[in-house]
Design an enzyme around this catalytic site. Structure first.
Site, PDB file in Angstrom:
ATOM      1  N   ASN A   1       0.876  -1.168   0.000  1.00 34.27           N
ATOM      2  CA  ASN A   1       0.000   0.000   0.000  1.00 34.27           C
ATOM      3  C   ASN A   1       0.917   1.223   0.000  1.00 34.27           C
ATOM      4  O   ASN A   1       1.587   1.495   0.998  1.00 34.27           O
ATOM      5  CB  ASN A   1      -0.919  -0.003   1.224  1.00 34.27           C
ATOM      6  CG  ASN A   1      -1.826   1.224   1.284  1.00 34.27           C
ATOM      7  OD1 ASN A   1      -1.432   2.321   0.887  1.00 34.27           O
ATOM      8  ND2 ASN A   1      -3.041   1.055   1.765  1.00 34.27           N
TER       9      ASN A   1
ATOM     10  N   GLU B   1      -3.935   1.820  -2.850  1.00 38.75           N
ATOM     11  CA  GLU B   1      -4.036   3.267  -2.590  1.00 38.75           C
ATOM     12  C   GLU B   1      -3.193   4.084  -3.573  1.00 38.75           C
ATOM     13  O   GLU B   1      -2.357   4.892  -3.165  1.00 38.75           O
ATOM     14  CB  GLU B   1      -3.668   3.612  -1.138  1.00 38.75           C
ATOM     15  CG  GLU B   1      -4.846   3.468  -0.185  1.00 38.75           C
ATOM     16  CD  GLU B   1      -4.738   4.367   1.056  1.00 38.75           C
ATOM     17  OE1 GLU B   1      -4.183   3.920   2.062  1.00 38.75           O
ATOM     18  OE2 GLU B   1      -5.233   5.515   0.997  1.00 38.75           O
TER      19      GLU B   1
ATOM     20  N   ASP C   1      -3.881  -4.942   1.020  1.00 39.27           N
ATOM     21  CA  ASP C   1      -4.158  -4.337   2.322  1.00 39.27           C
ATOM     22  C   ASP C   1      -5.554  -4.782   2.723  1.00 39.27           C
ATOM     23  O   ASP C   1      -6.537  -4.252   2.236  1.00 39.27           O
ATOM     24  CB  ASP C   1      -4.065  -2.809   2.209  1.00 39.27           C
ATOM     25  CG  ASP C   1      -4.445  -2.105   3.503  1.00 39.27           C
ATOM     26  OD1 ASP C   1      -4.770  -2.796   4.493  1.00 39.27           O
ATOM     27  OD2 ASP C   1      -4.422  -0.860   3.514  1.00 39.27           O
TER      28      ASP C   1
ATOM     29  N   ASN D   1      -6.834  -4.627   5.698  1.00 40.88           N
ATOM     30  CA  ASN D   1      -7.349  -3.827   6.814  1.00 40.88           C
ATOM     31  C   ASN D   1      -7.984  -4.688   7.902  1.00 40.88           C
ATOM     32  O   ASN D   1      -8.980  -4.311   8.536  1.00 40.88           O
ATOM     33  CB  ASN D   1      -8.322  -2.747   6.323  1.00 40.88           C
ATOM     34  CG  ASN D   1      -7.615  -1.422   6.033  1.00 40.88           C
ATOM     35  OD1 ASN D   1      -6.807  -0.948   6.832  1.00 40.88           O
ATOM     36  ND2 ASN D   1      -7.915  -0.828   4.884  1.00 40.88           N
TER      37      ASN D   1
ATOM     38  N   ASP E   1      -1.628  -6.221   6.155  1.00 40.84           N
ATOM     39  CA  ASP E   1      -1.361  -6.564   4.751  1.00 40.84           C
ATOM     40  C   ASP E   1      -1.064  -8.053   4.686  1.00 40.84           C
ATOM     41  O   ASP E   1      -0.317  -8.579   5.526  1.00 40.84           O
ATOM     42  CB  ASP E   1      -0.178  -5.744   4.229  1.00 40.84           C
ATOM     43  CG  ASP E   1      -0.457  -4.256   4.280  1.00 40.84           C
ATOM     44  OD1 ASP E   1      -1.014  -3.726   3.308  1.00 40.84           O
ATOM     45  OD2 ASP E   1      -0.146  -3.623   5.326  1.00 40.84           O
TER      46      ASP E   1
ATOM     47  N   ASP F   1       2.774   4.740   4.968  1.00 37.02           N
ATOM     48  CA  ASP F   1       2.538   4.198   6.310  1.00 37.02           C
ATOM     49  C   ASP F   1       2.517   2.663   6.311  1.00 37.02           C
ATOM     50  O   ASP F   1       2.495   2.051   7.381  1.00 37.02           O
ATOM     51  CB  ASP F   1       1.275   4.793   6.970  1.00 37.02           C
ATOM     52  CG  ASP F   1       0.072   4.847   6.059  1.00 37.02           C
ATOM     53  OD1 ASP F   1       0.190   4.517   4.861  1.00 37.02           O
ATOM     54  OD2 ASP F   1      -1.007   5.231   6.549  1.00 37.02           O
ATOM     55  N   HIS F   2       2.557   2.061   5.129  1.00 42.09           N
ATOM     56  CA  HIS F   2       2.686   0.601   5.007  1.00 42.09           C
ATOM     57  C   HIS F   2       4.064   0.242   4.465  1.00 42.09           C
ATOM     58  O   HIS F   2       4.615   0.950   3.616  1.00 42.09           O
ATOM     59  CB  HIS F   2       1.660   0.040   4.023  1.00 42.09           C
ATOM     60  CG  HIS F   2       0.238   0.178   4.447  1.00 42.09           C
ATOM     61  ND1 HIS F   2      -0.521  -0.883   4.870  1.00 42.09           N
ATOM     62  CD2 HIS F   2      -0.580   1.261   4.489  1.00 42.09           C
ATOM     63  CE1 HIS F   2      -1.746  -0.465   5.158  1.00 42.09           C
ATOM     64  NE2 HIS F   2      -1.805   0.831   4.934  1.00 42.09           N
TER      65      HIS F   2
END
Length: 268
Positions: free
Chosen positions: A7, A34, A146, A148, A216, A245-246
């Site tokens: 991501n 994303e 991802d 989530n 993930d 952030d991933h």
DNA sequence: ATGGTTGATGCTCAA
């Protein structure tokens, strides 16, 4: 065959890092999430210049997924086949070297009282239907992305995550239902004690404090899971300025006869 | 009780 999921939190903001990652890790397949950009503005030429094909399912501002591959993709598809859910670009698929690869960006869900949470559960239920409609459990299927969802308590650095829509009983049950198509988490066996994370909040020094989550994942059908010889998170990619952030998640499958990358050889 | 940061967009929303 090296499969990766990342991501990137905007492919345009991450262009330099993404190109460097492709050069450094040279994955056979890189699933991106994303993108936050329409297909027309995706940095396609620079990725093609590194020898990659690209299947792109873009969207302005939000979401967007892609599959980059060294080999030419076939049987490409976009979306989950539902008008309401496909207002978000969250799934694309392609067959690469005989493997049915999907790049998935599961909805975050906000909080449990939010319409976004109902959307998440509906999207996850639909994803299971997509698997049933398109594939058989005996097919070589790989769902990267991802999700989530943190499946286990030791996939979370903080107990407080347990009450969120990333780890509550309901989303874990929804993920179990997806798994029950016939998918296996191929990363977990390499880290049986957990404490492996793929995402850290930008806020409150999340990475510096290692307040991470494993959200993930790479899930595959049994025929591919039996060939999985290594897995790792590229934590270095989360460091420094300009990081997503991933961090990228990497999985090695021994199916193309190529050399196994030493960095991914971890005993189960 | 709602901080803290990043990204795209356009004076806010999503994560």
């Amino acid at each position: 065959m090296l499969l990766c999921s990342w991501n990137v939190n905007s492919i345009r903001a991450r262009e330099e890092r993404a190109l460097a990652f492709l050069k450094r890790s040279a994955p056979d397949v890189l699933c991106l999430q994303e993108l936050k950009v329409v297909e027309e503005k995706f940095p396609l030429e620079k990725i093609q210049a590194l020898g990659y094909h690209a299947v792109i399912h873009g969207q302005k501002t939000y979401n967007g997924v892609a599959i980059l591959s060294k080999s030419e993709p076939s049987d490409v598809f976009y979306g989950v086949g539902d008008e309401e859910l496909d207002a978000h670009s969250r799934l694309c698929g392609a067959t690469i070297d005989g493997v049915h690869v999907m790049s998935a960006y599961f909805p975050n869900g906000g909080d449990a009282t939010s319409p976004k949470y109902r959307f998440k559960l509906k999207w996850m239920a639909r994803l299971r239907e997509v698997l049933d409609e398109r594939f058989k459990p005996s097919d070589p299927v790989a769902l990267l992305g991802d999700y989530n969802v943190a499946p286990f308590d030791d996939d979370m650095a903080l107990d407080s995550f347990r009450r969120t829509v990333l780890a509550n009983d309901e989303v874990r049950a929804a993920l179990t239902h997806i798994r029950e198509f016939g998918l296996v988490d191929v990363v977990r066996p390499f880290f049986p004690h957990g404490q492996l994370y793929s995402w850290w909040d930008y806020r409150a020094l999340g990475f510096e404090r290692n307040h991470g989550l494993r959200i993930d994942h790479v899930y595959t059908t049994e025929i591919l899971a039996a060939r999985c010889v290594g897995a790792q998170v590229d934590r270095k990619e989360r460091e420094g300025r300009g990081a997503s952030d991933h961090a990228p998640l990497l999985v090695e499958l021994d199916i193309l006869g190529g050399a196994v990358r030493p960095s991914l050889q971890i005993s189960k």
